[in-house]
Design an enzyme around this catalytic site. Sequence first.
Site, short mmCIF file in Angstrom:
data_model
loop_
_atom_site.label_atom_id
_atom_site.label_comp_id
_atom_site.label_asym_id
_atom_site.label_seq_id
_atom_site.Cartn_x
_atom_site.Cartn_y
_atom_site.Cartn_z
N CYS A 144 0.88 -1.34 0.01
CA CYS A 144 0.02 -0.09 0.31
C CYS A 144 0.53 1.44 -0.11
O CYS A 144 1.60 1.40 0.61
CB CYS A 144 -0.78 -0.51 1.40
N ILE A 199 3.00 -11.30 -7.64
CA ILE A 199 3.35 -10.30 -7.17
C ILE A 199 2.16 -9.21 -7.51
O ILE A 199 0.75 -9.15 -8.45
CB ILE A 199 4.40 -10.14 -8.84
N ASN A 200 2.25 -7.77 -6.37
CA ASN A 200 0.76 -7.03 -7.00
C ASN A 200 1.63 -6.13 -8.09
O ASN A 200 2.54 -6.63 -8.78
CB ASN A 200 1.89 -5.94 -5.29
#
Lengths: 307, 283
Positions: free
Chosen positions: A134, A194-195
């Site tokens: 984030c 993965i992000n």
Amino acid sequence: MTAGAIDLSVQIGALTLANPVSTASGTYGKGLEFQPFYDVSRLGSVVVKTITTEARAGNPPPRLAELPGGLLNSIGLPNPGVEAYIETYLPKLRSLGSPLIINIAGHSVDDFGVLAARFAREDGIAAFELNMSCPNVASGLDYSTQPKVARQVLERVRGETDLPLIAKLSPNVTDIRPIGEAVVEGGADAISAINTLVGMLVDWRRRRPVLGRGYGGVSGPCIKPIALRMVRLLFETVDVPIVGIGGIQDADDAMDFLVAGASVIQVGTANYYRPTAALDILEGLPERIAALGATSVREIVGTLQMP
Amino acid sequence: MSDTQSTLLAPVCMEGEILENRQVTPVTWIMKIHAPDAAPRMRAGQFVNLATSVDIVPLLRRPMSIHRVVQHMGVATGFCVLYDVIGPGTRNLHAMKKGQRIGFIGPLGNSITVPDGATRAVLIAGGVGVGPIKFVAEALLAMGMRHITVAYGSRDSDHCVPVKEVAPDGCRVLVCTDDGSVGRKGFVTEFVTDEITRGRLTPNDYVFTCGPVAMFRAVRDLLLPHGIPAEAATEEYMGCGFGVCFGCPLRQRQPDGSVEYKLCCVDGCLFPLDTLVFEGDPA
């Protein structure tokens, strides 16, 4: 071996999933939106959109921009906050019939613990996935770019729950392996990789970024090679299951990830343009596993032969 | 709404056969798609999300208003979309031929809400915002409404869709272009002013509007002093069309005065015009 007799079950910590097909957080809404298109209970698990302690409105538009074979987004984790989420959505999510993986993002290490503790009091949750990439975090740190902080997040959450923990890592690092080792030391039962990759699109005529917030995350088929490499690196480094994510839109993509080292795969951006992608993948796996002469998905995980 | 009703109205994700793909202006096309499973679910004001490519470029589907539902012996068997050829998605669309199959998700979004007792309607369209007008007008006629005016403005003769494609028989259609090459010279809002001035548009009438933001703003500013409500068919860049990507927010004024993001795809795409907060509006 006939395709019908293939064992698709996989394990994450103490959790057994009927099959390896899951959904990527942020692309599957509350899951309920897909019910008109197929029976969501057939998926091995469902990961819901990230939940934070407080409500978030999301980022200013434009939030999306297309690129060849991909998508740039800056959605900003809109969600009603943990309490409203538990009250309004959790009862409906329990009715999905697929193991529910709650994705949480904290604004601090402590926040992750608070969220996990709150959800741990609720029934019907199979596991947590920790969104550690984030961008809006206290002290400007991204929780999955520094091994020490990554480990702290896992330790904090581990102290609150015995449910399986899946650490979702950012690809925006020089080397993902030390981060993977750190989250496993902290107590992660699995690693999602993965992000999105951070990126930007520019409208030169207006001298402005295309997205309202400037930078965003790149997803979709164009990131698949990057994801596959990182899944492989993690598979070779840590001793927990890897959840592969990145541009998976059909069963062949999913097989690539399984062979590279993923035990579970998540369908993300493809949910937008092929709403039945996850189910299509599930239905396409047995014949492909059988074609490799295997009888279970577990037999093929990580069997990639590197030169 | 009962569970059975909501199932009958739920969107489907499938393919349909292209029955027709014809050009109606130098830039505008109408595609007719055979979709007997989906068409009976479609309501005026809703949209579909069309797969313009089987490949990954362009990656995303393209949301399109339902231009009309095709009826065969009283049964809905397909639908049409009206589109301008603008970018890679619509370029692919216009190259598709009769007999090809095309993927779609739909129907999506909400449908028109006509107040009880409304006997007149004014439908205001700008540019390719003319897309949903015919379906809305047909639905109003089917409800028994007899006084339907369509006010339609476009840039020039190259962009002006022929009247027979804009509205069904039985509607009064007023046409204008920016350069006067078809119909009256000027903006569609001038028709709205005329209707108000002549007492043919009052708060008891139904108003539907679809077009660019500048037109929305102008229409809103005309209607507001007279207390005339309107339903606006909005458009935003969309990732999915069914409420999971959160990529299509627009700002809406809430009853308590606060402004919240709403999703064009599932909270709309129809919104009360006077609740929308556009770029540059006072916060």
